[in-house]
Enzyme design. Structure first.
Site, PDB file in Angstrom:
ATOM      1  N   HIS A 153      43.313  30.796  40.408  1.00 27.39           N
ATOM      2  CA  HIS A 153      42.732  32.009  40.990  1.00 27.39           C
ATOM      3  C   HIS A 153      42.937  31.969  42.497  1.00 27.39           C
ATOM      4  O   HIS A 153      42.751  30.930  43.133  1.00 27.39           O
ATOM      5  CB  HIS A 153      41.241  32.118  40.671  1.00 27.39           C
ATOM      6  CG  HIS A 153      40.711  33.510  40.842  1.00 27.39           C
ATOM      7  ND1 HIS A 153      40.566  34.387  39.790  1.00 27.39           N
ATOM      8  CD2 HIS A 153      40.319  34.188  41.945  1.00 27.39           C
ATOM      9  CE1 HIS A 153      40.093  35.540  40.236  1.00 27.39           C
ATOM     10  NE2 HIS A 153      39.940  35.451  41.544  1.00 27.39           N
TER      11      HIS A 153
ATOM     12  N   ASP B 224      29.556  40.294  38.055  1.00 24.96           N
ATOM     13  CA  ASP B 224      30.695  40.309  38.987  1.00 24.96           C
ATOM     14  C   ASP B 224      31.412  41.653  38.919  1.00 24.96           C
ATOM     15  O   ASP B 224      31.853  42.167  39.944  1.00 24.96           O
ATOM     16  CB  ASP B 224      31.670  39.164  38.696  1.00 24.96           C
ATOM     17  CG  ASP B 224      32.789  39.126  39.735  1.00 24.96           C
ATOM     18  OD1 ASP B 224      32.473  39.062  40.935  1.00 24.96           O
ATOM     19  OD2 ASP B 224      33.971  39.209  39.360  1.00 24.96           O
TER      20      ASP B 224
ATOM     21  N   ARG C 163      31.127  45.438  46.612  1.00 27.17           N
ATOM     22  CA  ARG C 163      31.581  44.734  47.823  1.00 27.17           C
ATOM     23  C   ARG C 163      32.847  45.355  48.365  1.00 27.17           C
ATOM     24  O   ARG C 163      33.053  45.435  49.576  1.00 27.17           O
ATOM     25  CB  ARG C 163      31.832  43.251  47.499  1.00 27.17           C
ATOM     26  CG  ARG C 163      30.549  42.447  47.304  1.00 27.17           C
ATOM     27  CD  ARG C 163      30.859  41.077  46.729  1.00 27.17           C
ATOM     28  NE  ARG C 163      31.784  40.311  47.534  1.00 27.17           N
ATOM     29  CZ  ARG C 163      32.763  39.532  47.040  1.00 27.17           C
ATOM     30  NH1 ARG C 163      32.929  39.409  45.740  1.00 27.17           N
ATOM     31  NH2 ARG C 163      33.558  38.873  47.833  1.00 27.17           N
TER      32      ARG C 163
ATOM     33  N   SER D 127      31.742  34.977  42.987  1.00 27.85           N
ATOM     34  CA  SER D 127      32.572  35.948  42.266  1.00 27.85           C
ATOM     35  C   SER D 127      33.686  35.233  41.491  1.00 27.85           C
ATOM     36  O   SER D 127      33.877  35.442  40.289  1.00 27.85           O
ATOM     37  CB  SER D 127      33.172  36.938  43.277  1.00 27.85           C
ATOM     38  OG  SER D 127      34.195  37.684  42.687  1.00 27.85           O
TER      39      SER D 127
ATOM     40  N   LYS E 143      33.646  33.947  37.084  1.00 27.82           N
ATOM     41  CA  LYS E 143      34.719  34.336  36.140  1.00 27.82           C
ATOM     42  C   LYS E 143      35.391  33.099  35.543  1.00 27.82           C
ATOM     43  O   LYS E 143      35.659  33.037  34.353  1.00 27.82           O
ATOM     44  CB  LYS E 143      35.775  35.199  36.847  1.00 27.82           C
ATOM     45  CG  LYS E 143      35.277  36.580  37.242  1.00 27.82           C
ATOM     46  CD  LYS E 143      36.408  37.491  37.664  1.00 27.82           C
ATOM     47  CE  LYS E 143      36.939  37.275  39.052  1.00 27.82           C
ATOM     48  NZ  LYS E 143      36.039  37.650  40.153  1.00 27.82           N
TER      49      LYS E 143
HETATM   50  N1  URA Z   1      38.776  37.217  44.117  1.00 30.34           N
HETATM   51  C1  URA Z   1      37.626  37.397  43.400  1.00 30.34           C
HETATM   52  O1  URA Z   1      37.646  37.360  42.176  1.00 30.34           O
HETATM   53  N2  URA Z   1      36.500  37.593  44.069  1.00 30.34           N
HETATM   54  C2  URA Z   1      36.413  37.625  45.419  1.00 30.34           C
HETATM   55  O2  URA Z   1      35.344  37.802  45.957  1.00 30.34           O
HETATM   56  C3  URA Z   1      37.605  37.446  46.161  1.00 30.34           C
HETATM   57  C4  URA Z   1      38.787  37.246  45.478  1.00 30.34           C
END
Ligand code: URA
Length: 411
Positions: free
Chosen positions: A82, A161, A168, A183, A187
Site C-alpha cells: 500500500h 474508512d 478527509r 486509514s 484496510k
Molecule cells: N491511502 C489511504 O488508504 N489512506 C490515506 O489516508 C492515504 C493514502
C-alpha cells in the site's frame, strides 16, 4: 459521550481514551455522528496529532467498524503493498497481478483519489464494467479464482474508512500521520495478511513533504501494525516528479498495461519490482521476468475478466476514454529538465476533473497528462514536455500553465 466536548478536548490538545475513540468511530459509522462533527474532529486531529496509543486505538476502531477477511488454514500466504499516495502512482495495478503470478493471494483493498493524488479504485473503474465494490463472499470467490481481488472499502469491510476517507478528501484533513496510519492499516488489517510492504512517499507530490515527516509516518505505521499483530516493512520513496509518464485515470491504466507487457517506463518498472520483491516469494529477477514474459499481463487480464471488466478495452484505453482536446505543452528552451513538479502535475490533473472537489463529484476518466518528460532529460526547444487531455481548449490551456509553473531547467 458528548461529541462537541470531545471535539473541543482534542482541539485543546488532550489525549482521547481508547473507549472514546471507539465510541466516536462507531457513532460515525452508524450515521449517529454527522459529517460536520467528524470533519471538525479530523481537523482537530490534523492540528493536534495523536499519541501512539490513540493512533492504535483509532486504527483498531476503524478495523472493527466492519468485518475482516478470514482465510482457511490451508490458504496460500496473503501479501499486499500500500502506498501513502502520489502522482501517477499506478503501481498497485502492476504489483497485484505480478505478486498473484506466484500463487500467493493478494486481497487488495484500495481507496479513491485523495487530495491531489490519484486512487486505485478510480483508475480501475475507468475499465468499462470493472467492479470494485464486491461483497465479502465475492471477494473470497474472486481471490480463489485469480489469486487476487482489487476492491474498495464497503459497508461490510472498513466502512469507517470508506466514510472518513471521502470526508478527509474534501476537508483538507488528508496529510495527518495518525489519520493516514489508521486509514491504511485498518484496510490492510482487514485483509488478513501475512506480509505487507508500505510505500511511504515524500516530496512535492506526497502528503509528507519532507523525508523526516515520511520517516515519522513510516514509524507510526510499522509501530501500529506491530501492536495490532501485522508484520509490515517500509520503503521510503521520493515523489517529486510523477511516477512514469502518465497521470489521470484511464491514461494510468494504459501505462500500467504497458508495464505489465514489459514495455513500461523504467522508473515505474523499477519501483514496482522493488516493492513487489519485498513481499514476494520470487526474486526481483524472477519478478522482472514475469513482467517481460507475459505472465503478469495474462494474470491482469484474468483479474479484470473475473471482476466484470472488458478485457478488450485494456489495450485501447485512450480510445475508450478520449478527451475532446489533446494539447501538447512544449519546451520554450533547450536544456536539461531539472524539475517536472509532481504537485503541479497533480493539481493540473485534479483541475481537469480527474479528482473530486466534493465527495459526490464524479471523476472524469479521460482527462489528465501523458508523455510527461522525465527530469534529467536533455531537451530541445519545441520538444513535448507533456500532453494535456482536457474537456475544452480553455481547460487544457489552464492545465498547461499549471504544469509549466512546476518546470525548471538545469543551468
Ligand atoms: N491511502 C489511504 O488508504 N489512506 C490515506 O489516508 C492515504 C493514502
Amino acid at each position: 459521550m458528548h461529541v462537541p466536548t470531545l471535539i473541543a478536548r482534542k482541539r485543546d490538545g488532550a489525549e482521547l481514551t481508547r473507549d472514546e475513540i471507539q465510541q466516536v468511530i462507531s457513532a460515525f459509522t452508524r450515521g449517529d455522528m454527522p459529517d460536520y462533527q467528524m470533519s471538525a474532529l479530523a481537523m482537530a486531529v490534523f492540528f493536534r496529532g495523536m499519541t501512539a496509543e490513540e493512533t492504535a486505538a483509532l486504527t483498531e476502531a476503524m478495523l472493527r467498524s466492519g468485518s475482516t477477511l478470514k482465510w482457511p488454514a490451508h490458504a496460500p500466504m496473503r501479501v499486499d503493498k500500500h502506498s501513502t499516495g502520489g502522482i501517477g502512482d499506478k503501481t498497485s495495478l502492476v504489483i497485484a497481478p505480478l505478486l498473484a503470478c506466484d500463487g500467493v493471494w493478494v486481497p487488495m483493498i484500495s481507496g479513491r483519489g485523495l487530495g491531489i493524488t490519484g486512487g486505485t479504485l478510480d483508475k480501475l473503474e475507468s475499465i468499462p464494467g470493472f467492479r470494485t465494490q464486491l461483497g465479502e463472499d465475492e471477494i473470497y470467490r474472486t481471490v480463489e479464482k485469480t489469486g487476487c481481488a482489487l476492491v474498495g472499502q464497503t459497508t461490510g469491510i472498513c466502512p469507517a474508512d470508506k466514510k472518513l476517507y471521502a470526508l478527509r478528501d474534501v476537508t483538507g484533513t488528508v496529510p495527518s500521520i495518525p489519520l493516514i496510519t489508521a486509514s491504511i492499516l485498518s484496510k490492510k488489517l482487514a485483509e488478513g495478511l501475512d506480509r505487507l510492504i508500505l510505500d511511504v512517499k515524500h516530496g512535492s507530490g506526497a502528503f509528507m513533504r519532507t523525508y523526516d515527516d515520511a520517516n515519522a509516518l513510516a514509524r507510526s505505521m510499522v509501530g501500529t501494525a506491530k501492536v495490532l499483530g501485522l508484520r509490515a516493512s517500509v520503503h521510503i520513496n521520493a515523489m517529486n516528479e510523477p511516477t512514469g509518464r502518465a497521470a489521470g485515470n484511464a491514461l494510468e491504466v494504459a501505462e500500467a498495461v504497458a508495464c505489465l507487457q514489459g514495455r513500461g517506463p523504467a522508473d515505474l518498472e523499477e519501483i514496482c519490482l522493488n516493492l513487489a520483491a519485498a513481499v514476494s516469494i520470487s526474486s526481483r529477477e524472477q519478478l522482472r521476468q514475469k513482467l517481460h514474459d507475459g505472465s503478469a499481463w495474462r494474470k491482469f487480464q484474468q483479474i479484470v475478466a473475473v471482476q466484470g471488466g472488458e478485457v478488450s478495452a485494456l489495450e485501447k484505453m485512450h480510445l475508450v476514454h478520449r478527451a475532446p482536446v489533446i494539447q501538447e505543452i512544449r519546451a520554450a528552451r533547450s536544456g536539461v529538465l531539472a524539475r517536472m513538479d509532481a504537485y503541479q502535475v497533480g493539481l493540473a490533473v485534479l483541475e481537469l476533473g480527474a479528482g473530486r472537489a466534493k465527495a459526490s463529484d464524479p471523476v472524469d476518466f479521460a482527462v489528465g497528462c501523458d508523455e510527461i518528460a522525465k527530469t534529467g532529460t536533455q531537451m530541445r526547444a519545441g520538444d513535448v514536455l507533456c500532453r494535456v487531455h482536457a474537456r475544452s481548449e480553455s481547460a487544457a490551456g489552464q492545465a498547461g500553465r499549471t504544469v509549466l509553473e512546476g518546470v525548471a531547467w538545469a543551468e
